[in-house]
Design an enzyme around this catalytic site. Structure first.
Site, short mmCIF file in Angstrom:
data_model
loop_
_atom_site.label_atom_id
_atom_site.label_comp_id
_atom_site.label_asym_id
_atom_site.label_seq_id
_atom_site.Cartn_x
_atom_site.Cartn_y
_atom_site.Cartn_z
N HIS A 60 28.11 17.80 -9.13
CA HIS A 60 28.41 16.50 -9.71
C HIS A 60 27.11 15.77 -10.02
O HIS A 60 26.08 15.99 -9.37
CB HIS A 60 29.26 15.67 -8.75
CG HIS A 60 30.65 16.18 -8.60
ND1 HIS A 60 31.69 15.36 -8.21
CD2 HIS A 60 31.19 17.42 -8.77
CE1 HIS A 60 32.80 16.07 -8.16
NE2 HIS A 60 32.53 17.32 -8.48
N GLU A 62 26.14 12.73 -9.43
CA GLU A 62 25.60 11.94 -8.33
C GLU A 62 24.89 12.83 -7.31
O GLU A 62 23.80 12.49 -6.83
CB GLU A 62 26.72 11.15 -7.63
CG GLU A 62 27.40 10.15 -8.54
CD GLU A 62 28.58 10.72 -9.34
OE1 GLU A 62 29.31 9.91 -9.91
OE2 GLU A 62 28.75 11.96 -9.38
N CYS A 89 33.43 10.07 -6.97
CA CYS A 89 34.57 10.68 -6.28
C CYS A 89 34.34 10.55 -4.77
O CYS A 89 33.29 10.08 -4.31
CB CYS A 89 34.72 12.14 -6.69
SG CYS A 89 33.44 13.23 -6.02
#
Length: 161
Positions: A60, A62, A89
């Site tokens: 992801h 991040e 998330c």
């Protein structure tokens, strides 16, 4: 000191940088989510989604941004702001908290996963997130995400496709 700075930071400037990361992900064929990490008004970390091209469900934006500046986060994490084009998330939120980042700015709300509910209800997380701001350049983030998948952007915006 970061709390006062957070309120007056140029959030659009840094979200534009996260959008550049998201655009790079889209060009590679990945979900267009990008993130940057800022310390004292300087970008120290960048990441984009690599879900498809890295064949990894945990690649992801991040997490990739966190890994790109991990040594600096050990020392300065609590003074950093993470910008992401889509609300984090649950997995990314946990990693952000464990990296001691106290401030999160996002573009698109994720009404499917609803990580903000965790922030509001889990004391451990609530005590560590001091600033959580959404809707920054939301229209630009949505437009980019739409180029990837109308269904996925519908999940984020409406909690359904």
């Amino acid at each position: 000191m970061i709390a006062k700075t957070f309120l007056i930071m140029d959030h659009e400037r840094f979200m534009k940088e996260a959008l550049k990361e998201a655009e790079a992900a889209l060009e590679r064929g990945d979900r267009p989510i990008g993130a940057v990490i800022v310390h004292e008004n300087k970008i120290i970390g960048r990441g984009s989604n690599g879900f498809a091209t890295r064949c990894s469900d945990i690649s992801h934006a991040e997490l990739n941004a966190l890994l790109s500046c991990a040594p600096q986060l050990q020392q300065y994490g609590h003074d950093c702001v993470l910008y992401t084009t889509c609300e984090p998330c649950v997995m990314c939120l946990g990693a952000i908290v464990m990296a001691n980042i106290r401030y999160i700015v996002y573009g698109i709300p994720d009404n499917y996963i609803r990580a903000r509910t965790i922030i509001e209800t889990v004391d451990y997380i609530k005590q560590r997130i001091h600033g959580y701001l959404g809707g920054i350049l939301e229209e630009e983030c949505v437009a980019l995400y739409r180029r990837f998948s109308e269904k996925e952007v519908g999940l984020c915006l409406h909690g359904r496709s």
